[in-house]
Design a protein around this motif. Structure first.
Motif, PDB file in Angstrom:
ATOM      1  N   SER A 299       0.813  -1.223   0.000  1.00 54.81           N
ATOM      2  CA  SER A 299       0.000   0.000   0.000  1.00 54.81           C
ATOM      3  C   SER A 299       0.842   1.266   0.000  1.00 54.81           C
ATOM      4  O   SER A 299       0.360   2.345  -0.340  1.00 54.81           O
ATOM      5  CB  SER A 299      -0.908   0.023   1.233  1.00 54.81           C
ATOM      6  OG  SER A 299      -0.130   0.188   2.416  1.00 54.81           O
ATOM      7  N   GLY A 300       2.096   1.165   0.418  1.00 57.02           N
ATOM      8  CA  GLY A 300       2.946   2.341   0.539  1.00 57.02           C
ATOM      9  C   GLY A 300       2.787   3.083   1.845  1.00 57.02           C
ATOM     10  O   GLY A 300       3.432   4.114   2.069  1.00 57.02           O
ATOM     11  N   ARG A 301       1.960   2.575   2.749  1.00 52.58           N
ATOM     12  CA  ARG A 301       1.764   3.222   4.044  1.00 52.58           C
ATOM     13  C   ARG A 301       2.880   2.829   5.015  1.00 52.58           C
ATOM     14  O   ARG A 301       3.419   1.714   4.949  1.00 52.58           O
ATOM     15  CB  ARG A 301       0.413   2.837   4.648  1.00 52.58           C
ATOM     16  CG  ARG A 301      -0.800   3.339   3.888  1.00 52.58           C
ATOM     17  CD  ARG A 301      -2.064   2.965   4.615  1.00 52.58           C
ATOM     18  NE  ARG A 301      -2.146   3.627   5.917  1.00 52.58           N
ATOM     19  CZ  ARG A 301      -2.990   3.260   6.890  1.00 52.58           C
ATOM     20  NH1 ARG A 301      -3.781   2.208   6.719  1.00 52.58           N
ATOM     21  NH2 ARG A 301      -3.005   3.908   8.032  1.00 52.58           N
ATOM     22  N   SER A 302       3.224   3.753   5.900  1.00 53.32           N
ATOM     23  CA  SER A 302       4.248   3.498   6.910  1.00 53.32           C
ATOM     24  C   SER A 302       3.679   3.746   8.300  1.00 53.32           C
ATOM     25  O   SER A 302       2.870   4.661   8.494  1.00 53.32           O
ATOM     26  CB  SER A 302       5.472   4.399   6.680  1.00 53.32           C
ATOM     27  OG  SER A 302       6.122   4.066   5.471  1.00 53.32           O
ATOM     28  N   PHE A 303       4.128   2.945   9.244  1.00 54.32           N
ATOM     29  CA  PHE A 303       3.638   3.028  10.623  1.00 54.32           C
ATOM     30  C   PHE A 303       4.838   3.306  11.533  1.00 54.32           C
ATOM     31  O   PHE A 303       5.805   2.557  11.556  1.00 54.32           O
ATOM     32  CB  PHE A 303       2.946   1.722  11.004  1.00 54.32           C
ATOM     33  CG  PHE A 303       1.820   1.371  10.062  1.00 54.32           C
ATOM     34  CD1 PHE A 303       0.573   1.941  10.222  1.00 54.32           C
ATOM     35  CD2 PHE A 303       2.030   0.510   8.988  1.00 54.32           C
ATOM     36  CE1 PHE A 303      -0.469   1.641   9.342  1.00 54.32           C
ATOM     37  CE2 PHE A 303       1.013   0.205   8.105  1.00 54.32           C
ATOM     38  CZ  PHE A 303      -0.237   0.774   8.284  1.00 54.32           C
ATOM     39  N   HIS A 304       4.760   4.415  12.269  1.00 56.38           N
ATOM     40  CA  HIS A 304       5.839   4.888  13.128  1.00 56.38           C
ATOM     41  C   HIS A 304       5.470   4.645  14.588  1.00 56.38           C
ATOM     42  O   HIS A 304       4.401   5.075  15.041  1.00 56.38           O
ATOM     43  CB  HIS A 304       6.070   6.385  12.925  1.00 56.38           C
ATOM     44  CG  HIS A 304       6.473   6.753  11.526  1.00 56.38           C
ATOM     45  ND1 HIS A 304       7.717   7.261  11.222  1.00 56.38           N
ATOM     46  CD2 HIS A 304       5.796   6.685  10.351  1.00 56.38           C
ATOM     47  CE1 HIS A 304       7.795   7.501   9.922  1.00 56.38           C
ATOM     48  NE2 HIS A 304       6.638   7.162   9.371  1.00 56.38           N
ATOM     49  N   THR A 305       6.352   4.009  15.335  1.00 48.82           N
ATOM     50  CA  THR A 305       6.112   3.782  16.758  1.00 48.82           C
ATOM     51  C   THR A 305       7.415   3.934  17.535  1.00 48.82           C
ATOM     52  O   THR A 305       8.507   3.868  16.976  1.00 48.82           O
ATOM     53  CB  THR A 305       5.543   2.373  17.022  1.00 48.82           C
ATOM     54  OG1 THR A 305       6.445   1.401  16.478  1.00 48.82           O
ATOM     55  CG2 THR A 305       4.179   2.191  16.375  1.00 48.82           C
ATOM     56  N   GLY A 306       7.288   4.131  18.859  1.00 40.90           N
ATOM     57  CA  GLY A 306       8.454   4.302  19.711  1.00 40.90           C
ATOM     58  C   GLY A 306       9.027   5.697  19.596  1.00 40.90           C
ATOM     59  O   GLY A 306       8.550   6.542  18.831  1.00 40.90           O
ATOM     60  N   ALA A 307      10.084   5.941  20.367  1.00 42.62           N
ATOM     61  CA  ALA A 307      10.726   7.259  20.370  1.00 42.62           C
ATOM     62  C   ALA A 307      12.130   7.148  20.920  1.00 42.62           C
ATOM     63  O   ALA A 307      12.428   6.283  21.763  1.00 42.62           O
ATOM     64  CB  ALA A 307       9.915   8.239  21.216  1.00 42.62           C
ATOM     65  N   ILE A 308      13.016   8.025  20.452  1.00 41.92           N
ATOM     66  CA  ILE A 308      14.378   8.100  20.988  1.00 41.92           C
ATOM     67  C   ILE A 308      14.312   8.662  22.410  1.00 41.92           C
ATOM     68  O   ILE A 308      13.649   9.671  22.655  1.00 41.92           O
ATOM     69  CB  ILE A 308      15.265   9.004  20.116  1.00 41.92           C
ATOM     70  CG1 ILE A 308      15.339   8.463  18.689  1.00 41.92           C
ATOM     71  CG2 ILE A 308      16.657   9.146  20.722  1.00 41.92           C
ATOM     72  CD1 ILE A 308      15.951   7.090  18.564  1.00 41.92           C
ATOM     73  N   ALA A 309      14.975   7.991  23.335  1.00 46.10           N
ATOM     74  CA  ALA A 309      15.017   8.446  24.732  1.00 46.10           C
ATOM     75  C   ALA A 309      16.336   9.178  24.950  1.00 46.10           C
ATOM     76  O   ALA A 309      17.308   8.625  25.483  1.00 46.10           O
ATOM     77  CB  ALA A 309      14.880   7.267  25.684  1.00 46.10           C
ATOM     78  N   ARG A 310      16.376  10.430  24.544  1.00 45.13           N
ATOM     79  CA  ARG A 310      17.617  11.198  24.545  1.00 45.13           C
ATOM     80  C   ARG A 310      18.252  11.264  25.928  1.00 45.13           C
ATOM     81  O   ARG A 310      19.473  11.097  26.075  1.00 45.13           O
ATOM     82  CB  ARG A 310      17.336  12.607  24.019  1.00 45.13           C
ATOM     83  CG  ARG A 310      18.511  13.546  24.140  1.00 45.13           C
ATOM     84  CD  ARG A 310      18.171  14.940  23.655  1.00 45.13           C
ATOM     85  NE  ARG A 310      19.143  15.917  24.140  1.00 45.13           N
ATOM     86  CZ  ARG A 310      19.076  17.215  23.928  1.00 45.13           C
ATOM     87  NH1 ARG A 310      18.076  17.707  23.218  1.00 45.13           N
ATOM     88  NH2 ARG A 310      19.999  18.028  24.404  1.00 45.13           N
ATOM     89  N   GLU A 311      17.469  11.521  26.956  1.00 47.65           N
ATOM     90  CA  GLU A 311      18.044  11.660  28.298  1.00 47.65           C
ATOM     91  C   GLU A 311      18.692  10.368  28.766  1.00 47.65           C
ATOM     92  O   GLU A 311      19.737  10.393  29.444  1.00 47.65           O
ATOM     93  CB  GLU A 311      16.967  12.107  29.283  1.00 47.65           C
ATOM     94  CG  GLU A 311      16.497  13.545  29.060  1.00 47.65           C
ATOM     95  CD  GLU A 311      15.537  14.003  30.134  1.00 47.65           C
ATOM     96  OE1 GLU A 311      15.244  13.205  31.061  1.00 47.65           O
ATOM     97  OE2 GLU A 311      15.066  15.145  30.061  1.00 47.65           O
TER      98      GLU A 311
END
Length: 323
Positions: A299-311
């Motif tokens: 489909s060309g769709r993308s799913f974004h999850t999580g995050a960078i924990a900079r601290e």
């Protein structure tokens, strides 16, 4: 011959091992023979370095991956990162790079990774992958701080069905520069391993790329292990391109990041200390990148999850002004 229409990890990786040995003086490596096998020291007595670690990571991927340094760090204090890509990520990461073969003799213990695993085939994983390789040479990467005994070298060669002279063992202590790079370069492999553990069909993973910040090497094993793990768990990003329904791609994205684990939220060295060094007491769902993108090719769709924990990255790496 390797499995039809699939590349030979042994054939692709053999020139990488030979070039590494030939460039030993430039890479600050030491080469010796133990029990007939070629042993490349990348941080025990020889200093090694970042470029040595990059080349070791590509060897560990069986010649099916590319590793590069770039500016994809985890924070302004740590601006540099390691990026790895493979057009055959399942075979490169699980069939070669994954440290899946337990090797021990007396007090010596190591988990063997690298293309030689596909020759020894000591793991059920190769039946799942449907992959078999053949050849007269084999290379392994061992994350250790001392050379292996001759008895173990002989056993590895026998299990691979080759002469010891055809065996290459690359030694990378966790606290060394080369060891730091080759562990962080496993960011894509860590994601693929969790994809496998979650039961997503591996044949539907078409392509993959990952990046993680490059930490300073730790002075001791625990610090080094903590920093290299945190680089992936709290600073790593992986994008996988998969086939199949959007709903299944989205479900994979939701379950894949390290934040899906109950142990998420503390530096890895603290987690390891809290369980008194028992890896099996750590939630296995923790071992995955911090941020995930799953792209559904149909489909060309993308799913974004999580995050960078900079601290957490800064705390682990030891940024100025932080404990």
């Amino acid at each position: 011959m390797s499995t039809p229409e699939r590349p030979s990890l042994l054939a692709l990786s053999a020139p990488l091992a030979d070039r590494m040995a030939a460039d030993a003086s430039v890479l600050r490596l030491a080469v010796e023979r133990i029990g007939g096998a070629r042993v490349i020291d990348a941080g025990i007595r020889a200093p090694g370095g970042l470029e040595a670690g990059r080349r070791i990571a590509e060897l560990c991927l069986g010649g099916l991956g590319h590793v590069a340094f770039g500016g994809a760090g985890g924070s302004p204090d740590w601006p540099f990162g390691v990026t790895v890509h493979s057009a055959a990520p399942v075979l490169a990461c699980l069939g070669s790079q994954y440290a899946g073969w337990s090797l021990s003799h007396g007090k010596f213990f190591a988990l063997g990774s690298g293309p030689g695993r596909a020759l020894a085939r000591k793991e059920d994983l190769f039946d799942e992958l449907g992959y078999r390789d053949a050849g007269t040479t084999a290379a392994f990467v061992l994350e250790v701080d001392k050379p292996p005994p001759e008895e173990l070298v002989a056993r590895v060669a026998t299990d691979c069905g080759i002469a010891p002279e055809g065996l290459t063992l690359v030694l990378t202590p966790t606290h060394s520069l080369a060891g730091t790079v080759q562990v962080v370069a496993r960011v894509l492999e860590v994601a693929l391993h969790k994809v496998h553990a979650l039961g997503f069909p591996l044949e539907r993973v078409v392509d993959g790329i990952g990046t993680a910040p490059l930490p300073p090497p730790g002075g001791g094993f625990l610090t080094a292990m903590g920093r290299t793990n945190d680089a992936i768990l709290y600073g790593g990003t992986v994008q996988l391109h998969v086939t199949g329904p959007d709903a299944e791609a989205e479900d994979l994205a939701q379950r894949l990041p390290s934040s899906a684990s109950r142990d998420h939220g503390r530096p890895f060295a603290e987690i390891f200390a809290a369980v008194k060094g028992d890896f099996y007491a750590i939630d296995p769902l923790l071992f995955s990148p911090a941020r995930v993108i799953v792209t559904a090719l149909d489909s060309g769709r993308s799913f974004h999850t999580g995050a960078i924990a900079r601290e957490l990255v800064e705390r682990s790496f030891g940024s100025a002004g932080l404990p």
